[in-house]
Design an enzyme around this catalytic site. Sequence first.
Site, PDB file in Angstrom:
ATOM      1  CB  THR A   1      42.990 -52.188 -42.912  1.00  0.00           C
ATOM      2  OG1 THR A   1      44.040 -52.073 -41.994  1.00  0.00           O
ATOM      3  CG2 THR A   1      42.880 -50.949 -43.735  1.00  0.00           C
TER       4      THR A   1
ATOM      5  CD  GLU B   1      45.939 -59.053 -38.608  1.00  0.00           C
ATOM      6  OE1 GLU B   1      46.301 -58.520 -39.670  1.00  0.00           O
ATOM      7  OE2 GLU B   1      46.166 -58.570 -37.500  1.00  0.00           O
TER       8      GLU B   1
END
Length: 402
Positions: free
Chosen positions: A189, A275
Amino acid sequence: MVVDGGSIITPKGFSAGGLHCGLKKTERHDIGAIVCEVVATAAAVYTTSVFQAAPLKVTRESLVDGKLRAIVVNSGNANACTGQQGEADAYAMRAEMARQLGVAEKDVAVASTGVIGELLKMDCVQSGIEALPLRLRQDEGGAEDFTQAILTTDLVKKEACVSVVVDGKDVIIAGAAKGSGMIHPNMATMLAFMTTDANIDQAALQQLMRQATDLTFNMITVDGDTSTNDMLVSMASGLAGNQALDSSHPDWAAFAKAFTYVCQKLAMAIARDGEGATRLVEVVVHGAVSDHSARVIAKTVVGSSLVKTAVFGADANWGRIIAAVGRAGEPVNPDQVDVQLGAISVLEGSRPVAFDEEAALVYLKGDTVRIFVDLHGGEGQATAWGCDLTYDYVRINAAYRT
């Protein structure tokens, strides 16, 4: 010129701050603000997702006149897909920030990032905003608090700052961003904020943001998912004292290049901090029929799960690269494609080239892996950035809410 140690508050007229208000389970900062001491010229670009979070609606309304005084941001909760209550909460954030600063509500933008589908803990948000004015600072401590307040699964903060001469005056452009997962902007995001003390025409700033975004933030991917909350907001204080910038200004090209550089550095930092990532992957495409075609192909390659896992495994499997090129849906002559891994040529004229597997293994284990694709079909070129796909990406996202 890069400003060493520069941050979001380095341009004249800006302060920032952040604190922990209770939205995150840990004691990490989760609410922050950037404030301009004058009414700033402002512009923004947003996610193309049809599911747009409530803060985007509020910020769009605030930016109707192209002016802002402040941006308030929370992490730990996206306030997305939260219905009428979510919208009311976003408006309440704007109203309270405006009240605390003594400015008009329309001069405040709102941004949120975190878990989708949960209502904000407005008691925490309220107390956080009430405490923010005393945390606003015009030094690196304030900038540090803000950059920490916008992070979610990010491992590091993302900042960039440069100076450029306009009308003989030093103009500063700075940016801060967050993003680590759910990164595939079509505007990651992703939230990004830019400040500058340039005097710039609002329409020119908006156009420059769109152009710079297409070359930078829209050219990164971590996992192929586009967020509900992606937003890039820029504020210009005008306090550098230059003549108003637009595309006709003699220093416009230099300013636009510096602005785009900041966007690129932030975008690359997001890709590198994907990530679970262990490597930054850069894909450079030359020889496409157009720049647009090159952008599509570059992003297809860098977003390929098979390419990403090959990089993670340090496997020089160039077949995955040409497979991605071939499925990108763009014109390609399958008999004339060259591929290089760094300086190591693995494909020439779409034919395998004998190469040193050990040297390729060493190269692919480096921090940055560059893949060069030459299509020999035109003048189009583009660069895209991403990261490898690791076991940790699955671990992090399998338990995101828990």
